[in-house]
Scaffold this motif. Structure first.
Motif, PDB file in Angstrom:
ATOM      1  N   VAL A  23       0.640  -1.161  -0.146  1.00 19.83           N
ATOM      2  CA  VAL A  23      -0.056   0.052   0.063  1.00 19.83           C
ATOM      3  C   VAL A  23       0.902   1.199  -0.016  1.00 19.83           C
ATOM      4  CG1 VAL A  23      -1.673   1.027   1.311  1.00 19.83           C
ATOM      5  CG2 VAL A  23      -1.941  -1.182   1.258  1.00 19.83           C
ATOM      6  N   PRO A  24       0.522   2.192  -0.811  1.00 20.24           N
ATOM      7  CA  PRO A  24       1.146   3.455  -0.720  1.00 20.24           C
ATOM      8  C   PRO A  24       1.203   4.304   0.213  1.00 20.24           C
ATOM      9  CG  PRO A  24      -0.430   3.648  -2.414  1.00 20.24           C
ATOM     10  CD  PRO A  24      -0.654   2.395  -1.809  1.00 20.24           C
ATOM     11  N   ILE A  25       2.087   4.718   1.006  1.00 20.85           N
ATOM     12  CA  ILE A  25       1.887   5.721   2.222  1.00 20.85           C
ATOM     13  C   ILE A  25       2.979   6.884   2.189  1.00 20.85           C
ATOM     14  CG2 ILE A  25       0.805   3.828   3.934  1.00 20.85           C
ATOM     15  CD1 ILE A  25       3.790   4.062   5.014  1.00 20.85           C
ATOM     16  N   THR A  26       2.940   8.135   2.877  1.00 18.29           N
ATOM     17  CA  THR A  26       3.772   9.134   2.845  1.00 18.29           C
ATOM     18  C   THR A  26       4.385   9.063   4.490  1.00 18.29           C
ATOM     19  OG1 THR A  26       2.932  10.079   1.222  1.00 18.29           O
ATOM     20  CG2 THR A  26       4.190  11.227   2.276  1.00 18.29           C
ATOM     21  N   TYR A  27       5.474   9.043   4.627  1.00 14.80           N
ATOM     22  CA  TYR A  27       6.068   9.287   6.211  1.00 14.80           C
ATOM     23  C   TYR A  27       6.636  10.772   6.180  1.00 14.80           C
ATOM     24  CZ  TYR A  27       8.642   9.249  10.516  1.00 14.80           C
ATOM     25  OH  TYR A  27       9.314   9.281  11.414  1.00 14.80           O
ATOM     26  N   LYS A  28       6.053  11.452   7.095  1.00  9.41           N
ATOM     27  CA  LYS A  28       6.827  13.079   7.197  1.00  9.41           C
ATOM     28  C   LYS A  28       7.341  12.985   8.570  1.00  9.41           C
ATOM     29  CE  LYS A  28       4.126  15.846   4.526  1.00  9.41           C
ATOM     30  NZ  LYS A  28       2.821  16.549   4.422  1.00  9.41           N
ATOM     31  N   GLY A  29       8.615  13.406   8.914  1.00 10.13           N
ATOM     32  CA  GLY A  29       9.220  13.185  10.168  1.00 10.13           C
ATOM     33  C   GLY A  29      10.605  13.858  10.175  1.00 10.13           C
ATOM     34  N   GLY A  30      11.153  14.265  11.284  1.00  9.11           N
ATOM     35  CA  GLY A  30      12.240  14.854  11.496  1.00  9.11           C
ATOM     36  C   GLY A  30      13.568  13.833  11.106  1.00  9.11           C
ATOM     37  N   VAL A  31      14.496  14.518  11.110  1.00  7.53           N
ATOM     38  CA  VAL A  31      16.073  13.660  10.851  1.00  7.53           C
ATOM     39  C   VAL A  31      16.315  12.810  12.154  1.00  7.53           C
ATOM     40  CG1 VAL A  31      18.269  13.894   9.743  1.00  7.53           C
ATOM     41  CG2 VAL A  31      16.722  15.685   9.306  1.00  7.53           C
ATOM     42  N   TYR A  32      16.010  13.247  13.355  1.00  8.99           N
ATOM     43  CA  TYR A  32      16.408  12.295  14.312  1.00  8.99           C
ATOM     44  C   TYR A  32      15.860  10.994  14.255  1.00  8.99           C
ATOM     45  CZ  TYR A  32      16.608  11.476  19.572  1.00  8.99           C
ATOM     46  OH  TYR A  32      16.819  10.613  20.408  1.00  8.99           O
ATOM     47  N   ARG A  33      16.889  10.191  14.448  1.00 12.47           N
ATOM     48  CA  ARG A  33      16.533   8.865  14.419  1.00 12.47           C
ATOM     49  C   ARG A  33      16.038   8.210  13.173  1.00 12.47           C
ATOM     50  NH1 ARG A  33      14.053   7.541  20.151  1.00 12.47           N
ATOM     51  NH2 ARG A  33      13.655   5.608  19.389  1.00 12.47           N
ATOM     52  N   LEU A  34      15.923   8.859  12.135  1.00  9.51           N
ATOM     53  CA  LEU A  34      15.321   8.548  10.864  1.00  9.51           C
ATOM     54  C   LEU A  34      15.828   7.101  10.502  1.00  9.51           C
ATOM     55  CD1 LEU A  34      13.674   9.566   8.394  1.00  9.51           C
ATOM     56  CD2 LEU A  34      15.661  10.189   7.229  1.00  9.51           C
ATOM     57  N   ASP A  35      17.211   6.872  10.612  1.00 11.70           N
ATOM     58  CA  ASP A  35      17.557   5.459  10.237  1.00 11.70           C
ATOM     59  C   ASP A  35      16.816   4.528  11.022  1.00 11.70           C
ATOM     60  OD1 ASP A  35      18.760   6.436  12.512  1.00 11.70           O
ATOM     61  OD2 ASP A  35      20.541   5.576  12.513  1.00 11.70           O
ATOM     62  N   GLU A  36      16.268   4.652  12.180  1.00 12.81           N
ATOM     63  CA  GLU A  36      15.674   3.388  12.729  1.00 12.81           C
ATOM     64  C   GLU A  36      14.315   3.314  12.014  1.00 12.81           C
ATOM     65  OE1 GLU A  36      15.070   3.949  16.883  1.00 12.81           O
ATOM     66  OE2 GLU A  36      17.478   4.661  16.954  1.00 12.81           O
ATOM     67  N   ILE A  37      13.903   4.171  11.599  1.00 12.05           N
ATOM     68  CA  ILE A  37      12.328   4.363  10.841  1.00 12.05           C
ATOM     69  C   ILE A  37      12.517   3.632   9.646  1.00 12.05           C
ATOM     70  CG2 ILE A  37      10.716   5.767   9.623  1.00 12.05           C
ATOM     71  CD1 ILE A  37      10.173   6.124  12.446  1.00 12.05           C
ATOM     72  N   ILE A  38      13.775   3.988   8.599  1.00 14.93           N
ATOM     73  CA  ILE A  38      14.092   3.315   7.466  1.00 14.93           C
ATOM     74  C   ILE A  38      14.431   1.997   7.384  1.00 14.93           C
ATOM     75  CG2 ILE A  38      15.666   3.264   5.672  1.00 14.93           C
ATOM     76  CD1 ILE A  38      15.886   6.239   5.818  1.00 14.93           C
ATOM     77  N   ASP A  39      15.000   1.557   8.798  1.00 18.53           N
ATOM     78  CA  ASP A  39      15.270   0.059   8.952  1.00 18.53           C
ATOM     79  C   ASP A  39      14.118  -0.630   9.338  1.00 18.53           C
ATOM     80  OD1 ASP A  39      17.843   0.254   8.658  1.00 18.53           O
ATOM     81  OD2 ASP A  39      18.529   0.406  10.671  1.00 18.53           O
ATOM     82  N   TYR A  40      13.058  -0.048   9.848  1.00 19.57           N
ATOM     83  CA  TYR A  40      11.738  -0.453  10.533  1.00 19.57           C
ATOM     84  C   TYR A  40      10.867  -0.856   9.210  1.00 19.57           C
ATOM     85  CZ  TYR A  40       7.936  -1.647  13.714  1.00 19.57           C
ATOM     86  OH  TYR A  40       6.867  -2.086  14.216  1.00 19.57           O
ATOM     87  N   ILE A  41      10.982   0.175   8.327  1.00 14.82           N
ATOM     88  CA  ILE A  41      10.153  -0.183   7.072  1.00 14.82           C
ATOM     89  C   ILE A  41      10.548  -1.181   6.387  1.00 14.82           C
ATOM     90  CG2 ILE A  41       9.308   0.969   4.869  1.00 14.82           C
ATOM     91  CD1 ILE A  41       9.523   3.713   6.328  1.00 14.82           C
ATOM     92  N   GLU A  42      11.797  -1.121   6.238  1.00 19.43           N
ATOM     93  CA  GLU A  42      12.479  -2.350   5.350  1.00 19.43           C
ATOM     94  C   GLU A  42      12.454  -3.690   6.168  1.00 19.43           C
ATOM     95  OE1 GLU A  42      16.398  -0.609   4.609  1.00 19.43           O
ATOM     96  OE2 GLU A  42      15.685   0.629   2.851  1.00 19.43           O
ATOM     97  N   ASP A  43      12.588  -3.709   7.303  1.00 19.67           N
ATOM     98  CA  ASP A  43      12.258  -4.757   8.209  1.00 19.67           C
ATOM     99  C   ASP A  43      10.851  -5.489   7.962  1.00 19.67           C
ATOM    100  OD1 ASP A  43      14.675  -4.728   8.880  1.00 19.67           O
ATOM    101  OD2 ASP A  43      14.541  -4.075  11.050  1.00 19.67           O
ATOM    102  N   LEU A  44       9.892  -4.484   7.911  1.00 23.43           N
ATOM    103  CA  LEU A  44       8.624  -4.976   7.703  1.00 23.43           C
ATOM    104  C   LEU A  44       8.192  -5.536   6.355  1.00 23.43           C
ATOM    105  CD1 LEU A  44       6.465  -2.173   9.819  1.00 23.43           C
ATOM    106  CD2 LEU A  44       7.009  -4.529  10.416  1.00 23.43           C
ATOM    107  N   GLY A  45       9.104  -5.519   5.402  1.00 24.46           N
ATOM    108  CA  GLY A  45       9.056  -5.608   3.892  1.00 24.46           C
ATOM    109  C   GLY A  45       8.417  -4.276   2.917  1.00 24.46           C
ATOM    110  N   GLY A  46       8.779  -3.379   3.702  1.00 24.29           N
ATOM    111  CA  GLY A  46       8.200  -2.080   2.750  1.00 24.29           C
ATOM    112  C   GLY A  46       9.460  -1.642   1.714  1.00 24.29           C
ATOM    113  N   TYR A  47       9.262  -0.793   0.899  1.00 22.99           N
ATOM    114  CA  TYR A  47      10.318  -0.101   0.054  1.00 22.99           C
ATOM    115  C   TYR A  47       9.968   1.432   0.055  1.00 22.99           C
ATOM    116  CZ  TYR A  47      10.355  -4.925  -1.500  1.00 22.99           C
ATOM    117  OH  TYR A  47      10.501  -6.445  -1.772  1.00 22.99           O
ATOM    118  N   ILE A  48      11.171   2.045   0.166  1.00 26.49           N
ATOM    119  CA  ILE A  48      11.334   3.373  -0.052  1.00 26.49           C
ATOM    120  C   ILE A  48      11.502   3.802  -1.359  1.00 26.49           C
ATOM    121  CG2 ILE A  48      12.395   5.534   0.810  1.00 26.49           C
ATOM    122  CD1 ILE A  48      13.115   3.961   3.161  1.00 26.49           C
TER     123      ILE A  48
END
Lengths: 193, 312
Positions: free
Chosen positions: B4-29
Motif C-alpha cells: 500500500v502506498p503511504i507517505t511518512y513525514k518526520g524529522g531527521v532524528y533517528r530517521l535511520d531507525e524508521i527506515i530500517d523498520y520499514i524495510e524490516d516490515l517488507g516495505g520499500y522506500i
C-alpha cells in the motif's frame, strides 16, 4: 477592472470570464494598468479570431539624468550620486556612447563620475529614456500574451493614442477585421467621451 | 502480500531507525525528499503493518498518511511551453501531483497549440504512452477543445484525464470516445493558484487521478505482476551502484507496472536483464527492458503472472 475606464470582453461562446481574468492579470504584471484607458477584446473561437482594441492615456514624462540622481559639477568633473537605480544601466550606456568608456567611472554602486571631458552645462536635462517609445511595444507584447496560444498570423496597428491587434491561426479576413475594429472603437468612444 | 502506498513525514532524528523498520516490515522506500530539517519518505509497504509503523514513529512525531499516488508516474500534457504563457496552470497541477506523492512530468508539445493547426508527433505520443496516466490541460473554449483534443489523443493508450475551463458535463458530452476522467473549471489562467477556489479545483484533479489510479491498480491486482516495481527498484539500487551518481530528481521512477531507470540503455540494458532477483529468476525473465524515448534512458515493463507463471 480597476484603473481602466472601459473594459469589456466580448465573446461569441461561453468563456469570456476567463479572458477577463487573464487580461487583468497580464496588464497588472506588465505594469500597464495605469496607461491603458480602455480595452475591448473580441473573441470568436469558431473562426478562430482574437481582436483587441484600446485607448491609452497621456504618456508618462521622460526620464532625465536629474531623475536618476543628484548631479554635482565641480572642477571639470561631474559626480552623479544615484538615487534610483531603475534607469542606471540606460544612463551608463548613454554616457559611454557620448563620453567614451575611459571617461566614465563608477567607483561604487551609487556613484558615477565623468571626467577628462568638457561637461555639458545641460547634463542634468539629458534624456535617459523616453517611456513612450517602448510603450506600444510593451503594450502589443502584453496583448500577445493575452491572446490564445498559437495565433501566429497577426496584424497590429498603433498611432496617436489608440492601438488595435488582431490575431488568428488562419489568414485574417482583412475587411471583416477592419469593420470589427472600427465598430469597437466607435463603441468605446461613445462610452468614454 | 498487498503493498500500500503511504507517505511518512518526520524529522531527521533517528530517521535511520524508521527506515530500517520499514524495510524490516517488507516495505520499500520509493522516494526520499529532504526538505530543510524535515524528511518526506514515499513508501510502499504491506497494509497490515501500517499500524505498527504508526505506533513505532509516534514518539518521534512522525506522520503517516495514505497517499494513493505514490509509485505512479504521471504526465501533464499541455499544447505548448511558450514562455509568454507562463505561469501555466499546468505547473500548479504538476506541483500538486508531486506533493500528493506522484512523480510528475510536464510535456509541452512542439506544435500542440492552435485549433486547426494542433498536432502530436510520434515522439510525444510514445513519451506519453510511457507513463501510467496522462492529464491533458487544455484551454478555455469548449469548441476548441472539441476540435483539437481528438488530434492530441491519437495513438495514446494510457488512461487520459481531460481538463479545461468548460464544465465537466460539457467536456464529458463532447468527448467521443470517452476518456478515463474529466475536470472542468480549470483552463488557461495567468495567475498562480492561491485562492481557496483555485486549490479546490486542483483537489478535484487529484480526486479524479486517484479514481483512475485505483481502477488501474485493481486491474493489475487481477493479474498480478511477476515482481513488484518497488522490489525491483531496491534490487537495482543495490546491484548497480552507478545509480547513486545520477543527479536526476528521481533516478529510478517507479510506475504502476514498471520502472524508468535513468541510466544509458546501450550501456546498462544487458546488465539490468542479468540481475538476479531470487534463486534463478533474472530481471530479463519477468520484465521487458526497453529503450525509453526520454533521452537514452531505460524503461522496464514488468510482465504479469499470466505471461511468465512466476511471482517473486
Amino acid at each position: 477592472m480597476s484603473g481602466l475606464d472601459y473594459f469589456e470582453v466580448e465573446c461569441t461562446e461561453e468563456g469570456s470570464d476567463n479572458y477577463n481574468k487573464i487580461a487583468t492579470t497580464v496588464l497588472q504584471d506588465h505594469n500597464l494598468l495605469g496607461i491603458v484607458e480602455g480595452l475591448h477584446i473580441y473573441i470568436n473561437p469558431a473562426y478562430p479570431l482574437f481582436v483587441a482594441t484600446g485607448f491609452i492615456r497621456q504618456t508618462r514624462s521622460v526620464i532625465r539624468v536629474s531623475d536618476v540622481g543628484n548631479v554635482l559639477i565641480q572642477d571639470g568633473k561631474a559626480t552623479i550620486s544615484v538615487g534610483d537605480e531603475t534607469y542606471l544601466a540606460a544612463m551608463l550606456k548613454m554616457f559611454w556612447q557620448k563620453f567614451g568608456h575611459d571617461n566614465v567611472d563608477q567607483p561604487d554602486r551609487f556613484t558615477v563620475i565623468i571626467k577628462n571631458v568638457d561637461i555639458p552645462k545641460d547634463l542634468r536635462e539629458w534624456v535617459v529614456i523616453d517611456p513612450s517609445e517602448s510603450l506600444f511595444k510593451d503594450l502589443i507584447y502584453a496583448i500577445q500574451v493575452i491572446a490564445p496560444e498559437g495565433f501566429k498570423v497577426r496584424r497590429e496597428n498603433y498611432g496617436k493614442n489608440r492601438f488595435s491587434f488582431a490575431a488568428s491561426e488562419n489568414t485574417l479576413p482583412a475587411e471583416d477585421i477592419e469593420k470589427i475594429i472600427a465598430d469597437r472603437f466607435a463603441k468605446m468612444e461613445e462610452t468614454l467621451r | 502480500m498487498m503493498l500500500v502506498p503511504i507517505t511518512y513525514k518526520g524529522g531527521v532524528y533517528r530517521l535511520d531507525e524508521i527506515i530500517d523498520y520499514i524495510e524490516d516490515l517488507g516495505g520499500y522506500i520509493v522516494q526520499r525528499h529532504n526538505i530543510a530539517s524535515e524528511v518526506v519518505l514515499q513508501v510502499l509497504m504491506p497494509k497490515e503493518d501500517i499500524k505498527r509503523l504508526i505506533t513505532f514513529s509516534r514518539p518521534l512525531a512522525g506522520e503517516v498518511t495514505e497517499s494513493p499516488l505514490v509509485g505512479t508516474e504521471i504526465v501533464v500534457v499541455i499544447p505548448s511551453l511558450e514562455i509568454h504563457h507562463l505561469p501555466h496552470s499546468a505547473c500548479d497541477v504538476a506541483e500538486y501531483l508531486r506533493s500528493n506523492g506522484s512523480k510528475s512530468n510536464i510535456l509541452g508539445m512542439a506544435r500542440g497549440f492552435g485549433k486547426r493547426i494542433a498536432q502530436l508527433n510520434d515522439e510525444e505520443r510514445d513519451l506519453i504512452n510511457e507513463h501510467d496516466l496522462a492529464i491533458y490541460v487544455l484551454g478555455n473554449f469548449a469548441s476548441c477543445i472539441e476540435t483539437k483534443f481528438p488530434k492530441l489523443r491519437r495513438g495514446i493508450t494510457v488512461p487520459i484525464i481531460l481538463t479545461g475551463a468548460p464544465d465537466r458535463d460539457v467536456l464529458e458530452k463532447q468527448t467521443d470516445p470517452p476518456v478515463a476522467g474529466y475536470v472542468g473549471g480549470l483552463g488557461r489562467f495567468m495567475h498562480r493558484t492561491q485562492t481557496e477556489a483555485d486549490i479546490h479545483r486542483l483537489d478535484l484533479v487529484i480526486e479524479e487521478v486517484e479514481k483512475v489510479v485505483a481502477a488501474r491498480r485493481q486491474e493489475i491486482a487481477n493479474d498480478p505482476l511477476s515482481v513488484s516495481p518497488a522490489r525491483l527498484q531496491a534490487i537495482i539500487k543495490q546491484e548497480i551502484p552507478e545509480i547513486e551518481e545520477v543527479y536526476s530528481p528521481a533516478p529510478i521512477a517507479v510506475q504502476l507496472n514498471g520502472l524508468r531507470l535513468k541510466l544509458s540503455y546501450p550501456e546498462y540494458a544487458q546488465k539490468v536483464r542479468d540481475l538476479v532477483i531470487e534463486d534463478e529468476v533474472k530481471v530479463g525473465d519477468v520484465a521487458d527492458v526497453l529503450p525509453s524515448r526520454m533521452r537514452d534512458y531505460i524503461l522496464i515493463r514488468i510482465r504479469p503472472l499470466s505471461e511468465t507463471n512466476i511471482v517473486v
